[in-house]
Each structure stands twice: as structure tokens, then as C-alpha cells.
Write a protein that holds these residues in place. Structure first.
Motif, short mmCIF file in Angstrom:
data_model
loop_
_atom_site.label_atom_id
_atom_site.label_comp_id
_atom_site.label_asym_id
_atom_site.label_seq_id
_atom_site.Cartn_x
_atom_site.Cartn_y
_atom_site.Cartn_z
N LYS A 1 0.37 -1.57 -0.18
CA LYS A 1 -0.32 -0.12 0.04
C LYS A 1 1.10 1.69 0.17
CE LYS A 1 -3.92 -2.24 2.10
NZ LYS A 1 -5.06 -1.74 3.32
N GLU A 2 2.43 1.09 0.16
CA GLU A 2 2.90 2.04 -0.30
C GLU A 2 4.30 1.99 -0.30
OE1 GLU A 2 3.66 2.47 5.30
OE2 GLU A 2 2.02 3.50 4.71
N VAL A 3 5.40 2.58 -0.37
CA VAL A 3 6.06 2.35 -0.88
C VAL A 3 7.52 3.90 -0.54
CG1 VAL A 3 6.17 3.34 -3.05
CG2 VAL A 3 8.43 1.97 -1.78
N LYS A 4 8.66 3.35 0.93
CA LYS A 4 10.12 4.26 0.72
C LYS A 4 10.95 4.89 -0.28
CE LYS A 4 12.48 6.55 4.57
NZ LYS A 4 13.13 5.66 5.59
N PHE A 5 10.62 6.17 -1.14
CA PHE A 5 11.37 5.77 -2.59
C PHE A 5 12.45 7.26 -1.84
CE2 PHE A 5 11.80 7.50 -6.55
CZ PHE A 5 13.10 6.32 -7.10
N LEU A 6 13.31 7.30 -2.44
CA LEU A 6 14.38 8.59 -2.17
C LEU A 6 13.74 9.10 -0.76
CD1 LEU A 6 14.82 9.11 -6.02
CD2 LEU A 6 16.13 8.04 -4.46
N GLY A 7 13.59 8.83 0.43
CA GLY A 7 13.28 9.26 1.70
C GLY A 7 11.47 10.04 1.06
N MET A 8 11.62 9.35 0.35
CA MET A 8 8.96 9.89 1.45
C MET A 8 8.85 9.05 0.63
SD MET A 8 9.79 13.68 -1.28
CE MET A 8 7.54 14.03 0.07
N ILE A 9 7.27 9.05 1.61
CA ILE A 9 6.50 7.47 1.10
C ILE A 9 5.22 7.89 0.28
CG2 ILE A 9 5.09 6.34 2.93
CD1 ILE A 9 6.89 6.79 5.02
N PHE A 10 5.27 7.10 -0.39
CA PHE A 10 4.04 7.34 -1.77
C PHE A 10 3.06 6.37 -1.16
CE2 PHE A 10 7.99 9.24 -3.61
CZ PHE A 10 6.96 10.13 -4.05
N GLU A 11 2.10 6.82 -0.59
CA GLU A 11 0.49 6.03 -0.56
C GLU A 11 0.30 5.44 -1.43
OE1 GLU A 11 -1.12 7.32 3.10
OE2 GLU A 11 0.40 8.82 2.73
N SER A 12 -0.92 4.95 -2.18
CA SER A 12 -1.47 4.10 -2.88
C SER A 12 -2.65 6.15 -3.54
CB SER A 12 -2.56 3.13 -2.37
OG SER A 12 -3.04 3.14 -1.64
N ARG A 13 -2.76 6.41 -2.30
CA ARG A 13 -3.69 7.36 -2.87
C ARG A 13 -3.20 8.54 -2.61
NH1 ARG A 13 -9.16 5.87 -2.16
NH2 ARG A 13 -9.79 8.20 -1.87
N LEU A 14 -1.66 8.81 -2.41
CA LEU A 14 -1.58 9.98 -2.46
C LEU A 14 -2.04 11.26 -1.33
CD1 LEU A 14 1.79 10.01 -3.59
CD2 LEU A 14 0.47 11.60 -5.56
N SER A 15 -1.61 10.42 -0.61
CA SER A 15 -2.59 11.53 0.74
C SER A 15 -1.69 12.18 1.65
CB SER A 15 -3.32 11.38 1.29
OG SER A 15 -3.03 9.97 2.70
N TRP A 16 -0.60 11.66 1.45
CA TRP A 16 0.92 12.17 2.55
C TRP A 16 0.69 12.10 3.83
CZ3 TRP A 16 4.66 12.43 -1.19
CH2 TRP A 16 4.81 12.34 -2.55
N SER A 17 -0.30 10.89 4.06
CA SER A 17 -0.63 11.56 5.25
C SER A 17 0.65 10.29 5.85
CB SER A 17 -2.10 10.60 6.29
OG SER A 17 -2.10 9.05 5.52
N GLN A 18 1.15 8.70 5.62
CA GLN A 18 1.85 8.59 6.23
C GLN A 18 3.56 8.66 6.34
OE1 GLN A 18 2.02 5.42 7.89
NE2 GLN A 18 -0.50 5.41 7.38
N HIS A 19 3.88 9.79 4.99
CA HIS A 19 4.80 10.54 5.22
C HIS A 19 4.86 11.73 6.08
CE1 HIS A 19 8.81 12.36 3.91
NE2 HIS A 19 8.02 13.51 3.35
N ILE A 20 4.38 12.85 6.37
CA ILE A 20 3.74 13.51 7.01
C ILE A 20 4.12 13.01 8.69
CG2 ILE A 20 2.55 15.32 8.14
CD1 ILE A 20 1.63 15.89 5.70
N ASP A 21 3.18 11.93 9.11
CA ASP A 21 3.73 10.79 10.55
C ASP A 21 4.98 10.88 10.49
OD1 ASP A 21 0.88 11.71 10.86
OD2 ASP A 21 0.13 9.38 10.15
#
Length: 684
Positions: A234-254
């Protein structure tokens, strides 16, 4: 894409005198790029004018475009296993020979790679030397270039991009099975190349993500990597940023919030009320540990909703309170002004404007230029729409910034070692220890050494009316008008360029160019630079050398009574009032100050807005957003007391909020009357 004659000269040195003059007289073409920029297509790592933001921006923009078209994007993210240690030397040398690198350069790189030995030391015992058969020596400036050359072939047949050893491919479409078909073909081609070149992907770190806004559960087809099924996450960490399937950036901000919180614990240890570190040290520590983490990738994740971005504002406010010693009840706008730190939304605007200007300055080689051209806002409408970076930045910046043309970064079409080195007279006159008459007499004695040369005097000027430059000599005057956003350094360099152009058309062979800008004279001596005007000046060195003309540069003091220098200064000031015709482009470096001043003016307008009622107390004593010079003290306790008094939140006045008590009341009318009748200077 690369000039064949230049490549032949660069690698073999097989030029005759006529061919050399032909290249020297060739007009400068900014579209001709250096070998490194030409041969590496989708590689973004360890390259000039490239960064991690380019692949992140391209990937996020591709996903957002698919959301706007109501389709999905499937991305596969690889990681090369022991990439530097398993790179074959033969692959690097073969690829370099395909690029046309031959002769001494290829022999040097071959000896650098093949004649590399390592030893192991255990205690006082050292092993015998062991020859490194594979891999590039890590820690060398040439190693990253060799590695990029070795894996560059991946970008020729894949649907994605790579940053060093991180590889990503993605395809957008309406049918998931058609997308997987194209991805599987690309994966199979990559696997064949990997097997032929001795490197391998890490199966545990290879994942796939389906980016879609659809509510229903999509049937995801299987993708295989060497007969191993690639798992869908459902998500992947690429170059230090977490991309979610819906691209809401909630996981990256957390994730970012958790990292910054750990860094803030350091401030709680070193920011005591009386014994802590001073404010300047704490702010430097905060900017390096916390602010840098928040700023990384903010151009991409700023498409998140305001409630998610507010989590970072809370961390930012907490860090500034720890640095300044202010209470948690202090208004945040007053806190920003007192610590001289931008709010995060304005900070994102500033970084976004800087990034757009940098991309435009590399429009010949940066693939993100195509991303900036995609500005169709009709597709991105609705409360849940994920708006791309280039559309979010449309209303940001004034008209002068949006319409400003940027000079592209130029690459030399000749090797650096063939550029004639400018002859700059050493600066032996110090105006700090000499009077004006002494400075004038010293310069006149030095001027006798150039009595046989044609003298050209240059000067640049900047005023509220505009920016201009002038070149003065006995044969005439040459004026130039520049953009209002140009700096004084750009004006001085432009004047030097016009002086070289004038010397090129004169029949004499020896020239001396006088300039009062010692910084410009130092800048033209830097050959490994990307400043476009300096590159043009160096191209004139080639043209003049082809005609056997000799040009020297010399520093001249200003405002000491020298006639020709004062005349050049007067003409440069008059050039500022010329109509808006001439060269309107500016280098990217000049826009840094313009963008900074624009963002700070926006902050000043926000601070002076009448509805900012909570900060009226602080605005009475500090109407400007610039910090007090007296805020920095040697004593931490004094700094904290000054901050709390100026903001107006102290233990005496607002301690009840911290203790959850009843607001205190002063029943002594004389004391109240005495405080209200104090002069404004005493209240400050």
C-alpha cells in the motif's frame, strides 16, 4: 547531440590549426551540452544541476495526472544489491568507449579501475595485497561517475528513472492487465541486462504499488522478477519519501513528525532557562536538524490537505519555543517575528520558487521542464483533487517573477584546459589604510605599465529606476540596460562582456579593461562555473585568442577623482534610465535575493494585516518582521526574559493558563494608572 569535432578533439587531440580556429570562431550554442549531460539520460544521482527532487516530482506528477484522468498508475521500485561492489570494470570501459572516450583518458580510467588493491589489518598484522576484480573504489570523486556510466544503459529501455542504485519504473493506464504487460516486458529487459552485467536486484526490497483513487478493490495482476512474484504494497519509501496508494502523504507526514520529534529532544536537554545554550546556537541547531528534514521534499508533499500540514506547523512552533524560551501560550505569529523564522507555508513558497527558477535555468537538460509546462487546471478540480506542484505555484510570486526570463545554464563547447586564462593584475592598493589621494597616486603609477594598451573602463549600476552598465573608451561609449531583478555583479560582468566585444572589433592587439568590482575580476578566473555570463566572457577569450589579441584586466579605485572612471560611473547611472530594451534575462543566482525579498514582503504584509489581533501588543513595539538586534545576549536567562516580555506572555501575566487557574486581577487603581501613563519608550 554532441559535437563530433569537439568530441574528437576532447579525446584524441587530432586538430589542425585551421580546424582549431574554426571551432574557436564557432558561435556559442547553449544547446550543445557536455559529455556527462548527453550520455546520461534518466540518471539523476551525482550530477550537476540534478537532485532527488527531479525523480520525486516526475513520479508524483505522473500519479496526479493519472488521478485527474480517472486511471491508475502501477510503479515497481527496485534496489540494486551491493551496487558499487559488483559493478564490472569491463562494463564501464566498454560503455566509455561507446561514448567516444579513447586515448589517454580511457587508459587513465582503466588503470584507475584495474590497478586497485586492498589490504586487511587485524591488530599489527597486515594481509597481503588483494586485487579488486569488481566494483568501483568508494570515496573517490570519479567512482560515482563510473558507476553512473555503468548503469546508464538501464535508462535506455525502461519506463522510469534511476537515482544511483534506486530504480523505479511506472506505467499509467485504464486497464491494469495492459499496464502489467508493459511493466513485465520492461522488467524482463532489465533482468537480462542485469544478468549480463553482473549486478542483481534485492528481491526483499523490490515492491510494487498500485496508485489509484478508486474505492472498489482492483484486481492486480502478478509481476515477476526472476520467477519471484513481486509483492504489492500500500506504500513504498522511495528516495526518503513515502508514497501511498492514494497519494495523501499522511504516512510520510507522520513519519516526518516522528523523526523531528526525536530531534527536538536534543533541544530539551540544551535549552534550559538560565543555563542553556544561546539563541543563535539553538536556531542553527534547529535549522540543521529539524528544519532541513521538514524542508526536504516539501515541494512535493505540500499537496496534502491543510489538516495534515498543520501537524508540521505544531512541530515548527515547538522547536522555535524551545530555542527562544517562549511559553506555549505565546502567539505563533509573534514567535516567528521574534525568532526571525519564516512560517512553514511561506517557507514552502520560497523553496518552490527557488526550485522553479533552477529548473528553468536548466531547461536544455532537465526533464522537469516538461512537467512545468503541464498547467491545465481544468483537470484538477474538486475538493479531493491532488493538485500538482506546478499548478500550486501559479498564484505564488508576483508578476515580475512569473514574467522574468532566466538565462539558461551554459556548457562550454571546448575543453577547459584550452580556455585562455585571463590576465588579472594583482590588487596591491588597500583603500582602508590609504587616503583618496594616496590611492589615486598609487593607481596612476601602476597605470604606466599599461600605457601601450587600449584602455576600456567598465562599470555597472543599480538604482530604483533600473540596472545598467557602461563601457567607456576614447573611441566611444557603449551602454546596456538590464532587468530590474539583475544584481550589481551581473551588471559588472555584462559590462566586461561588452568591453570584450568592443575589443574584438578594434584593430589593435593589446587591451586593458578597468573595473572597480574586484569580485567580478575574481569570478572570471573560475573556469568550473555554470554562470552564463562568465561562460560568455570565456567564449570571448577564445574569439580574441583566435585573432591573436591580448586582453588584461585591472582593478581601478572608484570615487577618487579619476576622470575616465567617474565618466564610466556617470554613464552607467544614466543607462539605468534607458527604456526597457536590451538584454532582459538574468542568471538564476540573481533571483535568489529577489525571491527572498518577495517572500519576506509577503510576510510583512501578513504581519501588518489588521485582523491579526492576537499580535497587536508585539506589533506596537515591533512593526517590522525583522528580529531585534538585542535579542541575542551572552546570558541565556536574559534572552528568555526579553523574549517573554516582548511577546507579552510571562509567568506573571499568563501563568494561570499553564496552571489552569483563574486569571489574576489587580485591584490597585494607582498601579494600573501608573502603567498606562508610561511613555512608549519605557514600555518597550
Amino acid at each position: 547531440m554532441f559535437h563530433s569535432d569537439i568530441l574528437q578533439w576532447n579525446c584524441k587531440g587530432l586538430y589542425s590549426r585551421s580546424e582549431e580556429l574554426k571551432v574557436l570562431m564557432h558561435d556559442f550554442d547553449p544547446g550543445i551540452v557536455c559529455l556527462q549531460e548527453t550520455m546520461l539520460g534518466s540518471e539523476f544521482g551525482f550530477r550537476k544541476n540534478r537532485s532527488k527532487l527531479e525523480p520525486l516530482l516526475i513520479l508524483s506528477n505522473k500519479i496526479q495526472q493519472s488521478f485527474a484522468n480517472h486511471c491508475q498508475t502501477i510503479g515497481v521500485f527496485f534496489d540494486l544489491e551491493k551496487a558499487y561492489d559488483t559493478t564490472r570494470h569491463t562494463s564501464i570501459l566498454l560503455q566509455l568507449s561507446r561514448y567516444g572516450i579513447e586515448g589517454n583518458m580511457l587508459r587513465f580510467i582503466r588503470s584507475y579501475l584495474l590497478e586497485h588493491y586492498i589490504k586487511v589489518c587485524v591488530g599489527n598484522v597486515v594481509s597481503s595485497p588483494y586485487k579488486q576484480e569488481e566494483g568501483v573504489p568508494q570515496g573517490s570523486i570519479l567512482s560515482v561517475t563510473c558507476f553512473a556510466v555503468a548503469i546508464d544503459q538501464i535508462s535506455r529501455f525502461m519506463l522510469g528513472f534511476l537515482y544511483a542504485d534506486d530504480v523505479a519504473i511506472c506505467v499509467s493506464g485504464y486497464d491494469a492487465f495492459e499496464i502489467s504487460h508493459h511493466l513485465q516486458k520492461s522488467i524482463n529487459t532489465i533482468c537480462r541486462w542485469v544478468d549480463d552485467n553482473g549486478v542483481c536486484f534485492s528481491p526483499s526490497k523490490t515492491v510494487a504499488v498500485s496508485f489509484t483513487r478508486s474505492i472498489r478493490k482492483e484486481v492486480v495482476p502478478h509481476l515477476k522478477l526472476n520467477n519471484d512474484i513481486i509483492p504489492f504494497e500500500k506504500e513504498v519509501k522511495f528516495l526518503g519519501m513515502i508514497f501511498e496508494s492514494r497519494l495523501s502523504w499522511s504516512q510520510h507526514i507522520d513519519y516526518l513528525k516522528l523523526k523531528v520529534k526525536k530531534s527536538l529532544n536534543i533541544f530539551r536537554v540544551v535549552s534550559g532557562f538560565d543555563w542553556g545554550a544561546d539563541r543563535n546556537s539553538l536556531l542553527r541547531l534547529y535549522n540543521s536538524l529539524c528544519q532541513s528534514q521538514i524542508d526536504y521534499g516539501c515541494q512535493i508533499y505540500s499537496s496534502a490537505c491543510k489538516t495534515k500540514l498543520h501537524k508540521l506547523d505544531v512541530l515548527h512552533n515547538t522547536g522555535l519555543r524551545l530555542c527562544s524560551g517562549a511559553f506555549s501560550t505565546s502567539p505563533v505569529e509573534s514567535l516567528y517575528v521574534d525568532t526571525d523564522q519564516l512560517p512553514l507555508d511561506l517557507c514552502r513558497h520560497e523553496l518552490g520558487l527557488h526550485y522553479i527558477a533552477r529548473i528553468k535555468s536548466n531547461r536544455y537538460t532537465n526533464p522537469c521542464v516538461d512537467v512545468l509546462l503541464q498547467c491545465d487546471m481544468s483537470k484538477f478540480c474538486g475538493p479531493r483533487a491532488s493538485i500538482p506542484f506546478q499548478i500550486r505555484m501559479l498564484p505564488v510570486g508576483g508578476a515580475s517573477l512569473r514574467e522574468q526570463k532566466i538565462e539558461p545554464v551554459s556548457y562550454s563547447n571546448l575543453p577547459y584546459w584550452l580556455i585562455p586564462e585571463p590576465n588579472v593584475c594583482p590588487k596591491t592598493i588597500c583603500r582602508k589604510t590609504s587616503s583618496d589621494e594616496e590611492t589615486k597616486s598609487k593607481f596612476l603609477r601602476h597605470d604606466l605599465h599599461h600605457r601601450d594598451s587600449v584602455k576600456l573602463y567598465t562599470d555597472g549600476s543599480k538604482s530604483p529606476l533600473g540596472v545598467g552598465c557602461a563601457v567607456v573608451h576614447k573611441g566611444g561609449v557603449h551602454l546596456g540596460w538590464l532587468s530590474n531583478n539583475a544584481s550589481v555583479l551581473t551588471a559588472e560582468l555584462t559590462a566586461m562582456e561588452k568591453a570584450l566585444e568592443a575589443a574584438y572589433s578594434m584593430p589593435r592587439k593589446t587591451f586593458i579593461i578597468y573595473s572597480d568590482s574586484y569580485g567580478s575580476l575574481t569570478a572570471i578566473k573560475q573556469f568550473n562555473t555554470f554562470h552564463p555570463i562568465i561562460k560568455k566572457i570565456q567564449s570571448w577569450f577564445w574569439h580574441l585568442a583566435a585573432r591573436y589579441k591580448f586582453v588584461s584586466f585591472c582593478w581601478i579605485p572608484s570615487h577618487v577623482g579619476l576622470y575616465w572612471k567617474e565618466f564610466a560611473d556617470k554613464e552607467a547611472k544614466s543607462a539605468c534610465c534607458l527604456p526597457s530594451v536590451g538584454y532582459n534575462k538574468v542568471p538564476y543566482s540573481d533571483l535568489k535575493t529577489v525571491i527572498h525579498n518577495f517572500v519576506w514582503s509577503e510576510w510583512q504584509a501578513r504581519w501588518a494585516f489588521p485582523s491579526l489581533a492576537n499580535n497587536s501588543k508585539y506589533k506596537e513595539i515591533q512593526p517590522s518582521v525583522y528580529a531585534w538586534s538585542s535579542s541575542s545576549q551572552a546570558c541565556r536567562g536574559l534572552e528568555t526574559r526579553l523574549t517573554r516580555l516582548r511577546i507579552g506572555h510571562t509567568r506573571l501575566t499568563h501563568g494561570f493558563l499553564l496552571d489552569r487557574g483563574v486569571p489574576p486581577q489587580c485591584n490597585d487603581e494607582k498601579a494600573v494608572w501608573f502603567i498606562l501613563t508610561l511613555p512608549v519608550e519605557s514600555q518597550r
